[in-house]
Design an enzyme around this catalytic site. Structure first.
Site, PDB file in Angstrom:
ATOM      1  N   GLU A  17       0.888  -1.264  -0.034  1.00  0.00           N
ATOM      2  CA  GLU A  17       0.103  -0.019  -0.060  1.00  0.00           C
ATOM      3  C   GLU A  17       0.780   1.262   0.049  1.00  0.00           C
ATOM      4  OE1 GLU A  17      -4.145   0.040   0.985  1.00  0.00           O
ATOM      5  OE2 GLU A  17      -3.253  -0.404   3.102  1.00  0.00           O
ATOM      6  N   HIS A  44      -1.421   6.473   7.552  1.00  0.00           N
ATOM      7  CA  HIS A  44      -2.740   5.411   7.025  1.00  0.00           C
ATOM      8  C   HIS A  44      -3.145   4.590   8.055  1.00  0.00           C
ATOM      9  CE1 HIS A  44      -5.556   3.127   4.463  1.00  0.00           C
ATOM     10  NE2 HIS A  44      -4.482   2.106   4.857  1.00  0.00           N
ATOM     11  N   HIS A  51      -6.406   2.208  10.172  1.00  0.00           N
ATOM     12  CA  HIS A  51      -7.666   1.577   9.888  1.00  0.00           C
ATOM     13  C   HIS A  51      -8.344   1.822  11.500  1.00  0.00           C
ATOM     14  CE1 HIS A  51      -5.356  -1.445   7.264  1.00  0.00           C
ATOM     15  NE2 HIS A  51      -5.491  -0.522   7.034  1.00  0.00           N
ATOM     16  N   HIS A  62     -12.373   0.748   4.509  1.00  0.00           N
ATOM     17  CA  HIS A  62     -10.859   0.449   4.568  1.00  0.00           C
ATOM     18  C   HIS A  62     -10.377   1.247   5.669  1.00  0.00           C
ATOM     19  CE1 HIS A  62      -6.883   0.597   2.430  1.00  0.00           C
ATOM     20  NE2 HIS A  62      -6.563   0.326   3.622  1.00  0.00           N
TER      21      HIS A  62
END
Lengths: 237, 237, 237, 237
Positions: free
Chosen positions: C78, C97, C99, C167
């Site tokens: 990613e 980034h 979650h 996501h």
């Protein structure tokens, strides 16, 4: 001190630490155990964490919730919860009085705390709610007299638990292990029920399932007790 | 430094650690204590956790929230919360300013934070909400001037607590122990009230119950203070 | 290695530990920092906790997200999230980034994540939601190609944050301190907003308040950074 | 003991500790692994935390869930969950049976636990709910016989997970790493779905996205496993 008394006191210390660790007690709330040899007496600690050395924290109280030894530390002003329940419920050997957060909403709203799962069969069709104002008017909400203790014990009746409006709950058991078990899982059931109600109409345990599940857990109380003692870094009592 | 000053500063360090441990303060928010001998001064720390050695973290501020010793570290830009409340409320000896998460929704919605249980009698019929925009227009939301501090103190009035729209809350007490106690349990009440409202129409403490419960807790503040100090691994101050 | 590179890498390790400690990263999710001297390169770690020794966990990637040194460990599939945002946003020096659980519902429902309080001015009127399916059809939901990374960067635009349907989210800053700050408080705002919505119609920060609050926090990022490093038992980077 | 057996047992101990650390197991619930060489046998531990030394806590059970060595400790009365699923699902190499709190509401309400995000593709369009009462009448809710175990395994079918009304859930995988991964993230999805439903009509992963996301995670299970072992202070198994 004979060994059954010592074992009771050791378990009382352990139960207190487990209940603190599980969020059932904080600076307030308390757990007690009936005297193993003199059933009209019971033991409490004067604090849940900290305070003097463990052996100085144990109080022995008589049937009227007076300290047996006059020189002992000042007992909780709420000791009548314990004394009056022991008087009315000869089967009860241990009591937890808690302000566990998730139980508070169920004491002030008209929703029975019914069992969502097998851990909580003892909740049956939902514990009664004791409202101190009904008989005792405007108070500071605490069980500060034998009379209020008797009212609370009457609300409890033959149940495992009674909720207390604007205050908390009192949970009983035939052992410290059982009272601790019930306190932890009643609190968890109370955390889950609002979510289940948001999702829809929950299917609760029916009365037969609740009774059989409670009987089962009565037989396996050592398992969660050992788990919590290990989890909270304690030796096994 | 005389012993009452030292004790105040020690308690201020302890209060900060307890409030961090209980999630009432994080990197932001602060607690202060009025000077025990010079009532127009107060003490704050320059950080809640970390920073320089404890003795270098203490600031003494005058009635106008200026540091007494010019060489001291830069004070919080929000110190006027403390200074102006001390000025308007001679009975107040300690102040907590917090962004505790559960309080935030009650500052931005039109629902009074009323007391669900005896721990929170000081909430009465719900704290007022201070909206900085009403008098001070579009700001960065902080209490960065004496004038905004005065507005906040006026909103607080004679209460124990004021919510701040889009910001947090300020809680006062007649001791650090009381301000800490109230901060922790106000936050817990705020966690529970949305759940209670989901379940139905909660029965709040009535005004007599609230007053009597608050009086009672005023007398037993040492108990939770000792519990939290032990829980968070601190010596007793 | 010159000292600004070393400092960036040290801060990257610290940021990772803080984000793990605050629940923003778990085994997945990642944080990166732009190379301080070569602005078309950036650094990432190959794991958030554990794995090989810290110095072996650092990857340097070029503008196309290829590892600069061919022998290095395999980079995240990613990594294009980072590479393409750095390409489109020269002002961005750090990217998280995540979650983080509380953000997930805001990526799948049609409710803007607007700022409830001053900590979250950077949320403005709510971050955009990137739906990978719009341009890229049925995928495993991950940003596994430069093209998907470019789409994500376009959704982000000039904002501080973009939610990703099914996501998580991507948060940017002009420093690691700012990207960490924004990640933690965006997550907290997301925890609080559903409760505020249950209570009623929340009053959000208006656009002027949001801008001024964000500017203020830009200037005081050292404070929460030092708090979190101390809280999570790390030295200060 | 050959090395593949030893590795399976080591991983079983690690999986248990991770699941305890992540709140998936407490004193109750259990995890098992199929015997690597004799596929009609499996291993369980007799307790999740504490109890005797690790090597004395391992039980080997045969296809009918009888302990292979008669002198071994008493096996769980719920071992038939494991034995009967292993019998019906040759592809399954590891099983977690859990009472994780957030899953309980989804076993008692008529809301499918559909996947909100890529971590939970294995949830497909929501796990089936096994109601023990349908075939077995009023019970103590536990899977105490081979017959009930067979019913449960039939409900599970070819899925990754089955919810159990008034009890919990059973999650399977092709490795301990996969069963642990699925247990943790199913629980997290269950925590988030009620919030998402409060916000509006969630967009779930569609079936293609769910399948592709599950395939992806199948390939990267070492990453979260190493994260959790490090987080919970364990060596890597």
């Amino acid at each position: 001190m004979n060994s059954s008394i010592q074992q009771t006191i050791d378990e009382l210390h352990t139960a207190t630490r487990l209940l603190v660790g599980e969020g059932i007690l904080d600076g307030f709330g308390h757990v007690s155990a009936r005297h193993p040899d003199l059933p009209d007496r019971y033991f409490m600690l004067i604090s849940n964490l900290g305070g003097p050395a463990p052996e100085s924290r144990v109080l022995e109280l008589d049937a009227d919730s007076n300290p047996v030894r006059p020189g002992d530390a000042r007992p909780s002003i709420e000791r009548f919860i314990h004394g009056e329940v022991y008087r009315q419920r000869p089967d009860v050997l241990a009591i937890v009085h808690t302000h566990a957060p998730s139980l508070i909403p169920f004491g002030v709203c008209n929703v029975p705390l019914r069992p969502l799962y097998h851990m909580c069969g003892f909740l049956e069709d939902g514990p009664p709610v004791f409202d101190i104002r009904t008989k005792h008017g405007v108070t500071n909400m605490l069980v500060t007299t034998p009379e209020i203790g008797q009212s609370l014990a009457s609300s409890l009746g033959a149940r495992a638990m009674v909720l207390m409006r604007g205050h908390g709950a009192t949970v009983v058991g035939t052992s410290l292990k059982e009272a601790v078990f019930r306190s932890v899982y009643a609190t968890q059931n109370a955390q889950l029920l609002p979510t289940a109600m948001q999702l829809g109409q929950p299917t609760f345990l029916d009365s037969g399932e609740a009774r059989l599940a409670d009987e089962l857990h009565h037989a396996v109380l050592r398992r969660p007790w050992e788990y919590w003692t290990k989890k909270h870094g304690l030796g096994l009592a």
